[in-house]
Design an enzyme around this catalytic site. Structure first.
Site, PDB file in Angstrom:
ATOM      1  CG  ASP A  73      45.162  32.625  46.336  1.00 28.71           C
ATOM      2  OD1 ASP A  73      44.606  32.615  45.402  1.00 28.71           O
ATOM      3  OD2 ASP A  73      45.278  33.590  46.961  1.00 28.71           O
ATOM      4  NE  ARG A 100      46.753  36.876  42.733  1.00 26.11           N
ATOM      5  CZ  ARG A 100      47.339  36.660  43.888  1.00 26.11           C
ATOM      6  NH1 ARG A 100      48.339  37.311  44.546  1.00 26.11           N
ATOM      7  NH2 ARG A 100      46.678  35.456  44.473  1.00 26.11           N
ATOM      8  NE  ARG A 116      40.519  34.361  37.320  1.00 30.82           N
ATOM      9  CZ  ARG A 116      41.417  34.593  38.480  1.00 30.82           C
ATOM     10  NH1 ARG A 116      42.232  35.735  38.572  1.00 30.82           N
ATOM     11  NH2 ARG A 116      41.338  33.921  39.534  1.00 30.82           N
ATOM     12  CB  THR A 134      31.480  28.280  50.506  1.00 30.13           C
ATOM     13  OG1 THR A 134      32.104  28.946  51.618  1.00 30.13           O
ATOM     14  CG2 THR A 134      31.238  26.688  51.074  1.00 30.13           C
ATOM     15  CD  GLU A 135      33.720  31.935  51.433  1.00 31.36           C
ATOM     16  OE1 GLU A 135      34.600  31.156  51.179  1.00 31.36           O
ATOM     17  OE2 GLU A 135      32.809  32.079  52.299  1.00 31.36           O
ATOM     18  CG  ASN A 136      36.811  29.583  45.224  1.00 31.85           C
ATOM     19  OD1 ASN A 136      37.619  29.017  45.351  1.00 31.85           O
ATOM     20  ND2 ASN A 136      37.261  31.012  45.143  1.00 31.85           N
ATOM     21  NE  ARG A 171      37.587  32.812  42.315  1.00 32.96           N
ATOM     22  CZ  ARG A 171      39.046  32.531  42.230  1.00 32.96           C
ATOM     23  NH1 ARG A 171      39.497  32.052  41.396  1.00 32.96           N
ATOM     24  NH2 ARG A 171      39.623  32.841  43.360  1.00 32.96           N
TER      25      ARG A 171
HETATM   26  C1  IPE Z   1      41.219  30.494  48.418  1.00 38.76           C
HETATM   27  O1  IPE Z   1      41.544  31.432  47.498  1.00 38.76           O
HETATM   28  C2  IPE Z   1      40.485  29.454  48.089  1.00 38.76           C
HETATM   29  C3  IPE Z   1      41.239  28.492  47.275  1.00 38.76           C
HETATM   30  C4  IPE Z   1      42.627  28.372  47.155  1.00 38.76           C
HETATM   31  C5  IPE Z   1      40.410  27.504  46.706  1.00 38.76           C
HETATM   32  P1  IPE Z   1      40.818  32.599  47.139  1.00 38.76           P
HETATM   33  O2  IPE Z   1      41.688  32.817  45.878  1.00 38.76           O
HETATM   34  O3  IPE Z   1      39.433  32.365  46.703  1.00 38.76           O
HETATM   35  O4  IPE Z   1      40.631  33.664  48.331  1.00 38.76           O
HETATM   36  P2  IPE Z   1      40.723  34.901  48.559  1.00 38.76           P
HETATM   37  O5  IPE Z   1      39.065  35.611  47.998  1.00 38.76           O
HETATM   38  O6  IPE Z   1      41.616  36.087  47.983  1.00 38.76           O
HETATM   39  O7  IPE Z   1      40.633  35.392  49.877  1.00 38.76           O
HETATM   40  C1  IPE Z   2      43.507  29.550  43.340  1.00 35.51           C
HETATM   41  O1  IPE Z   2      43.802  30.546  42.499  1.00 35.51           O
HETATM   42  C2  IPE Z   2      42.638  28.645  42.796  1.00 35.51           C
HETATM   43  C3  IPE Z   2      41.239  28.754  43.170  1.00 35.51           C
HETATM   44  C4  IPE Z   2      40.637  29.471  43.788  1.00 35.51           C
HETATM   45  C5  IPE Z   2      40.382  27.718  42.472  1.00 35.51           C
HETATM   46  P1  IPE Z   2      43.018  31.893  42.237  1.00 35.51           P
HETATM   47  O2  IPE Z   2      42.199  31.658  40.944  1.00 35.51           O
HETATM   48  O3  IPE Z   2      42.452  32.489  43.292  1.00 35.51           O
HETATM   49  O4  IPE Z   2      44.315  32.885  41.654  1.00 35.51           O
HETATM   50  P2  IPE Z   2      44.459  34.357  41.947  1.00 35.51           P
HETATM   51  O5  IPE Z   2      44.313  34.665  43.374  1.00 35.51           O
HETATM   52  O6  IPE Z   2      43.156  35.212  41.123  1.00 35.51           O
HETATM   53  O7  IPE Z   2      45.541  34.688  41.107  1.00 35.51           O
HETATM   54 MG    MG Z   3      43.252  33.779  44.749  1.00 37.78          MG
END
Ligand code: IPE
Ligand code: IPE
Ligand code: MG
Length: 246
Positions: free
Chosen positions: A19, A23, A32, A65-67, A70
């Site tokens: 994660d 950011r 991103r 599954t939540e991604n 986006r």
């Molecule tokens: C968790 O990260 C999923 C992956 C790293 C693939 P997210 O960024 O999606 O998690 P939340 O939404 O902040 O909990």
């Molecule tokens: C994790 O990084 C990667 C995936 C979830 C695919 P994020 O994309 O969630 O990065 P932040 O949390 O927004 O910084």
């Molecule tokens: Mg994240």
């Protein structure tokens, strides 16, 4: 440079919530996807380090599954990165004897990604140096729903007696069937939560949270996590004295 402690115990299974890519990029005033691309370099380095250390199973949470919620441009970008990663890494995986597995329902992934994924899984199926699990379209609750449906179907068909359903039977119906539970779960990016990752399997896993964002997590940071894991006492419900006497 981080050195591994003496008499180190290398965890058999390490799982990582990668994660903080978004950011990391935003801090640099970049889109991103720039962060996701930088994250791929960390994936390469951590996979190589784990393989060299002798970690038997490495599970990387790449897409939940939540991604899907986006912006579609980010989802498309991530799927493109995934496809090119698989294409570029196949030779290295074969050379390093790494077997690729996928955790998650593949049928929701774009068909071109599914094809490359299937091909990589097939071509690496006999590799035995390390298993690399990519969690793609993965959700711990979704995994449990699939398992319950599967078990219910077997009971209905008469292939299974409901009274024979045990913790082992449930484990055997998850995407990680046949694999040990993770010993260590690392989450980068500063959040202290599981985000629907390995809900069943992480039951007794040691959790390690770091503020570092995934693109900044490289070999040294991985070794540091293993050192810290080694300083923990895993008690599994027993007393500290009992564990010491074992
Ligand atoms: C968790 O990260 C999923 C992956 C790293 C693939 P997210 O960024 O999606 O998690 P939340 O939404 O902040 O909990
Ligand atoms: C994790 O990084 C990667 C995936 C979830 C695919 P994020 O994309 O969630 O990065 P932040 O949390 O927004 O910084
Ligand atoms: Mg994240």
């Amino acid at each position: 440079m981080v050195e591994l402690q003496n008499n180190i115990f290398i965890p058999r299974h390490v799982a990582i919530i990668m994660d903080g890519n978004g950011r990391w990029a935003e801090e640099r005033n970049r889109p991103r996807l720039f962060g996701h691309k930088a994250g791929v370099d960390s994936v390469r380095e951590v996979v190589e380090t784990a393989r060299t250390l002798g970690v038997a199973f490495l599970t990387l949470y790449a897409f939940s599954t939540e991604n899907w919620g986006r912006p579609s441009s980010e989802v498309t970008g991530l799927m493109g990165l995934l496809k090119s990663f698989l294409q570029s890494e196949l030779r290295t995986m074969l050379k390093n004897d790494v077997r690729l597995c996928c955790l998650g329902q593949q049928d929701r992934l774009p068909t071109d990604v599914q094809a490359v994924l299937q091909q990589t899984i097939a071509e690496t199926r006999l590799c035995s140096g390390m298993t690399l699990n990519l969690a793609l379209n993965y959700g711990g609750r979704n995994e449990l729903v699939q398992a319950v449906r599967n078990l219910a179907e077997k009971c209905q068909e008469g292939a299974l007696d409901w009274q024979d359903i045990s913790e082992a039977t449930i484990s055997d119906h998850l995407f990680t069937a046949g694999q040990p539970d993770p010993d260590l779960l690392i989450r980068t990016g500063g959040e202290n939560r599981l985000s629907n990752f390995l809900l069943w399997q992480a039951c007794y896993t040691e959790l390690y949270f770091t503020e570092l964002k995934w693109p900044d997590f490289k070999k040294d940071q991985f070794l540091e996590a293993i050192n810290i894991f080694n300083r923990r006492q895993r008690r599994f419900g027993k007393t500290g004295a009992q564990v010491k006497a074992e």
